[in-house]
Structure formats: structure tokens, C-alpha cells
Design a protein around this motif. Structure first.
Motif, PDB file in Angstrom:
ATOM      1  N   GLY A  68       9.343  -9.343  17.915  1.00 53.73           N
ATOM      2  CA  GLY A  68       9.299  -8.961  16.514  1.00 53.73           C
ATOM      3  C   GLY A  68      10.142  -7.728  16.281  1.00 53.73           C
ATOM      4  O   GLY A  68      10.983  -7.358  17.110  1.00 53.73           O
ATOM      5  N   VAL A  69       9.929  -7.081  15.144  1.00 52.86           N
ATOM      6  CA  VAL A  69      10.693  -5.893  14.759  1.00 52.86           C
ATOM      7  C   VAL A  69       9.737  -4.731  14.529  1.00 52.86           C
ATOM      8  O   VAL A  69       8.812  -4.828  13.724  1.00 52.86           O
ATOM      9  N   LEU A  70       9.959  -3.649  15.251  1.00 49.01           N
ATOM     10  CA  LEU A  70       9.216  -2.403  15.057  1.00 49.01           C
ATOM     11  C   LEU A  70      10.121  -1.437  14.313  1.00 49.01           C
ATOM     12  O   LEU A  70      11.248  -1.174  14.738  1.00 49.01           O
ATOM     13  N   THR A  71       9.633  -0.893  13.208  1.00 48.89           N
ATOM     14  CA  THR A  71      10.422   0.043  12.401  1.00 48.89           C
ATOM     15  C   THR A  71       9.745   1.397  12.382  1.00 48.89           C
ATOM     16  O   THR A  71       8.557   1.501  12.042  1.00 48.89           O
ATOM     17  N   LEU A  72      10.500   2.433  12.744  1.00 51.20           N
ATOM     18  CA  LEU A  72      10.025   3.811  12.659  1.00 51.20           C
ATOM     19  C   LEU A  72      10.790   4.499  11.540  1.00 51.20           C
ATOM     20  O   LEU A  72      12.021   4.516  11.539  1.00 51.20           O
ATOM     21  N   ARG A  73      10.067   5.067  10.597  1.00 51.73           N
ATOM     22  CA  ARG A  73      10.699   5.666   9.415  1.00 51.73           C
ATOM     23  C   ARG A  73      10.116   7.055   9.190  1.00 51.73           C
ATOM     24  O   ARG A  73       8.901   7.256   9.302  1.00 51.73           O
ATOM     25  N   THR A  74      10.985   8.029   8.906  1.00 53.20           N
ATOM     26  CA  THR A  74      10.520   9.369   8.553  1.00 53.20           C
ATOM     27  C   THR A  74      11.099   9.769   7.206  1.00 53.20           C
ATOM     28  O   THR A  74      12.210   9.357   6.842  1.00 53.20           O
ATOM     29  N   ARG A  75      10.352  10.576   6.472  1.00 52.69           N
ATOM     30  CA  ARG A  75      10.808  11.110   5.190  1.00 52.69           C
ATOM     31  C   ARG A  75      10.006  12.374   4.903  1.00 52.69           C
ATOM     32  O   ARG A  75       9.059  12.696   5.631  1.00 52.69           O
TER      33      ARG A  75
END
Length: 478
Positions: A392-399
Motif C-alpha cells: 500500500g501507500v504510507l504518507t507522512l505529512r507535516t504542516r
């Protein structure tokens, strides 16, 4: 129970050959192991050796089960509980200069068991004889692992020690094994180069010709170090045939053996002509091209060892970053290095999963406890990997906004089941299969974020996946 075992017996050679630790040894070395070992039989729940006792032997499980533990912070921490045939423990560092004189762990049987017992001094002699250069490499490796072991004294930083240590051991084993293999091959190539150089010297070469040979060698190495295009199997076969044909034309008897080496190093038939033209002599081309063959193979093996040891160094650096061994407990935290080091620690579990990174530029640091935040990232990423079940796809996002930094961990799994959504953060609530999780990971993560950092941990879920969002305030009164 204290250690007690039945009478020892000799080791059957076939049994030695069936153990993965010795399976790749030469026949004579396998016989040597059999002759220098014995078999020990133990009842269930017996201490085979105890932490602090003299480290006098290597034990390899033949049948039964073992439990390996270490006493840390007033309690016994289980390092390994297995029935896997060939599992080994004991004097595993006997061949290193930095070895400890005593066992660093305790080994207990979990059922009636048989062990191959190889005395420490014999194990050390075997390793020193088979791969002396690897001993020096592994000395450095064990120093790195020593740093990892020290994290066990900080159990509040590593609540998932079992998973992380297994991942790290796997990641370290690959480059270490590659370095050992390359070292063994390098020894034979250097010996071959000496022999070919001896043949060349017997021809009574002039200083001028020696200079041309060395210049040709340097030209070939320089060419091999340059990037060269990937070839299809057919293109590679054609290239090897062209090189072999040209070598045969000038009288090289080992043309078919040399051609794949030269092709793999980026050479071609024109290179053969360049060598002949540059050397321009009636010397034995078999010896000249054999010497060049060993030169190119040696360079390739040195590159392999450098790559492997660099990988080991980067892994040790990731462990240091993850555990923050050399930093104050509370500091201003850049969340990106923590996320990246957690990915390294969980690399084995993330095999088959595509990782997308969407990190905001110029993200401000947050006041906090970096090692504890890494526990949070570990729990969230580990849960995401489990939800995707290996693909699958693991997404790490910061803001960030004016008041806080946000870290989001998203998977594209099936979502959290409706039945547990309301109580997901409660202790002992888990969506994992029985035995795969305690249900304490998210509860611990929420406690760290809310109580230790004054932030919040929330999630959204649906059939297209789940996103956990960590909010960390930019200012906090401690």
C-alpha cells in the motif's frame, strides 16, 4: 532451575551441515566443527548459561526451544523466545577484541532441548582462520550494536523494543554479511593479482613497459568507476561475446572466463584494442589481461565493502538519532529527523509499502521530548503498516500554523472497524489479530502527546484509509 544436562555426545557431521550457521563452510571446516563440538541435552526450564558467568562457549539450538533474556532496570527483558533450529547464543563475540569475558544474557530452555556446544576459543580460532579481515570489520559493527544495546536501559523510550531490535538486527545483518563475503573474495583476488604480476615480472619487463602497464591499469579502473548504462540480458551477452572474440584473436586462452568480468566493469571490445595499442609489446597477453581482470574485480569488491560499512554507519546513526542518546531529555525538536529515523528502524516491516513524504518547508521546532515523540511515530507508522498488511501507500505529512506543528500519518488500508472506533484510544483495544498487539500503543501515544506535550492526537477513517493527526503546540509551560 540451575543448569543440568544429560551426558554430552559427539556431533554428527550431517547435523553440522544442516545448520545455517555452518552450511556454507568447506567440507574440511565442517568436519573441524564437528570434531571440536559436542551435543548437550537439557530438560525443560533449565538455565543453560546465566548472565555474568564466564562466556566459554557458543550454543546452537538443534531441537527444542530457548528463551534469551537480559536483566535491565530491575527486570528480566526477553530478547528472543524461539524454537527455530539453528538459533544461536552465548560466546557470539569470542573472536572480537572488544568481547566481554562474561555472558551478557541468560539462556533458558522452554522445553526439552538439544544444543551443539562449540567452545569459545575454538569458535574464535575458526572465525580468525576463515575471515581475519572480517574480524576487524565486525569489531566496528559490534561497537555500533553496543550503542543500540544501551537503549535498553531507557525502556520508557523504547516500548516496542522487540520489534525495533528485530528490524535493526535484520538491517545490520545484510551489509555485514555482504562485507564478510566481499572480504573473502577480495583475499583470493589479491592473491591472483600477485601471481599474475609474478608471471609478468618473469618476462623481464623494461621500466618503460611497466609504466605503460600501470597506465593501462589506471585507465581501466577510471573507466570502471564511471557510471555505465544498464544492459538487457541480450545486450550483455552480445557485449561479452564481442570482448571474448577480440581476446581470442590476440591469443588469450581464458577469453570466455575474462569477458564477463570486463563487460560487467563497463569495458568493451574497443577497450581490448586500446590496451593492446597502449602496451604495444609482445608480452604474454594471458598474464596482462589476467592481471587487469583481478584489478577490476578488486576495485569492485572494495566498493562493495565500502558501501556495506557505510550502510552500517548510517544505521548506527539512525539508532542514535532515534534514541537521542547524547541529547538532553527535553529540547526543541525538529520532527522530520525523528520521522526519518523511525522509518529506518521500521524498514523491514515497511518492505513492499510505498512511502510518500510531504514535509512542509521551514517547519518550526517544537518544545518536547524527542525520544518519546519517536515512540509516537513508531506506534503510528507500525499500526499503518499493519493496516495495509504488507502493501500500500504510507504518507507522512507535516504542516504548521501560528500555534502548532501538525504531523499526519496516513495509510490506504480498509479503515478502522466501526465496532472499535469509539474506544480506539482506550487501553487494550486493538484491531490486530490475537497475539499481534497489546492494545496499549495508541493509549501510550495519546498520553505522550496530551500529558507530556500538551497537544492532541485525533484520527479520521473510512474505506479508503486512515489518517492520524498529531498536534504539537509551539509553546508550552512546563
Amino acid at each position: 532451575m540451575t543448569a543440568s544436562h544429560g551426558p554430552s555426545s559427539g556431533v554428527d557431521l550431517a547435523e553440522v551441515r544442516s545448520l545455517f550457521l555452518f552450511a556454507e563452510l568447506e567440507d574440511a571446516d565442517q568436519r573441524w566443527v564437528a570434531e571440536h563440538s559436542d551435543v548437550r541435552v537439557y530438560d525443560a526450564d533449565v538455565v543453560v548459561f546465566a548472565e555474568g558467568q564466564p562466556s566459554d562457549a557458543l550454543y546452537v539450538l538443534l531441537e527444542g526451544g530457548l528463551l534469551l533474556s537480559k536483566h535491565t532496570d530491575g527486570e528480566d527483558v526477553v530478547l528472543n523466545d524461539t524454537t527455530h533450529r539453528g538459533a544461536y547464543a552465548g560466546a557470539v563475540r569470542a573472536f572480537t577484541q572488544s568481547r566481554d569475558p562474561n555472558f551478557q544474557t541468560t539462556l533458558r530452555t522452554t522445553r526439552p532441548s538439544r544444543f551443539l556446544r562449540l567452545p569459545a576459543e575454538d569458535f574464535a580460532a575458526l572465525v580468525h582462520r576463515l575471515c581475519p579481515m572480517a574480524v576487524h570489520l565486525l569489531d566496528g559493527l559490534y561497537e555500533g550494536i553496543r550503542m543500540t544495546e544501551s537503549t535498553m536501559r531507557q525502556r520508557e523510550h523504547l516500548v516496542q523494543l522487540g520489534t525495533l531490535s528485530a528490524n535493526l538486527a535484520h538491517e545490520l545483518n545484510n551489509p555485514a554479511a555482504a562485507a564478510v563475503r566481499a572480504t573473502e573474495q577480495l583475499r583470493s583476488r589479491v592473491a591472483g593479482m600477485r601471481r599474475k604480476l609474478g608471471l609478468l615480472s618473469e618476462a623481464g619487463l623494461s621500466p618503460e613497459l611497466v609504466g605503460r602497464l600501470i597506465k593501462t591499469q589506471e585507465m581501466s579502473v577510471e573507466r570502471a568507476l564511471k557510471p555505465h548504462a544498464d544492459l538487457t540480458a541480450l545486450q550483455e551477452s552480445d557485449l561479452e561475446d564481442a570482448i571474448a572474440d577480440r581476446l581470442e584473436e590476440i591469443g588469450v586462452e581464458q577469453a570466455l572466463e575474462l569477458a564477463p568480468v570486463f563487460a560487467g566493469s563497463g569495458m568493451d571490445a574497443q577497450w581490448v584494442d586500446d590496451v593492446v595499442e597502449q602496451v604495444d609489446s609482445g608480452l604474454e597477453w594471458d598474464a596482462a589481461f589476467g592481471w587487469l581482470r583481478y584489478t577490476l574485480e578488486t576495485e569492485a569488491l572494495i566498493d562493495e565493502i565500502e558501501e556495506a560499512t557505510t550502510r552500517i554507519s548510517s544505521l548506527v546513526g539512525a539508532v542514535k538519532q532515534y534514541s537521542h542518546l547524547d541529547q538532553a531529555r527535553h529540547s526543541d525538536v525538529d520532527v522530520k529527523p525523528g520521522l526519518e529515523s523511525t522509518l529506518v528502524m521500521l524498514a523491514r516491516k515497511l518492505t513492499g509499502i510505498e512511502v510518500h513524504r510531504d514535509y512542509a518547508a521551514d517547519l518550526p521546532p517544537v518544545p518536547g521530548y524527542p525520544a518519546e515523540l519517536n515512540q509516537v511515530w513508531t506506534n503510528l507508522i507500525d499500526n499503518a503498516a499493519d493496516a495495509m498488511d504488507g502493501s500500500g501507500v504510507l504518507t507522512l505529512r507535516t504542516r504548521a500554523d501560528q500555534h502548532a506543528v501538525f504531523v499526519e500519518v496516513t495509510d490506504d488500508g480498509p479503515g478502522v472497524p466501526e465496532a472499535v472506533r469509539q474506544d480506539l484510544f482506550e487501553p487494550f483495544v486493538t484491531t490486530k489479530r490475537a497475539g499481534d498487539g497489546s492494545g496499549l500503543g495508541l493509549d501510550n501515544a495519546r498520553r505522550i502527546i496530551e500529558r507530556r506535550h500538551g497537544g492532541s492526537l485525533t484520527y479520521t477513517t473510512g474505506p479508503e484509509g486512515t489518517t492520524f493527526c498529531v498536534r504539537l503546540p509551539l509553546s508550552r509551560t512546563h
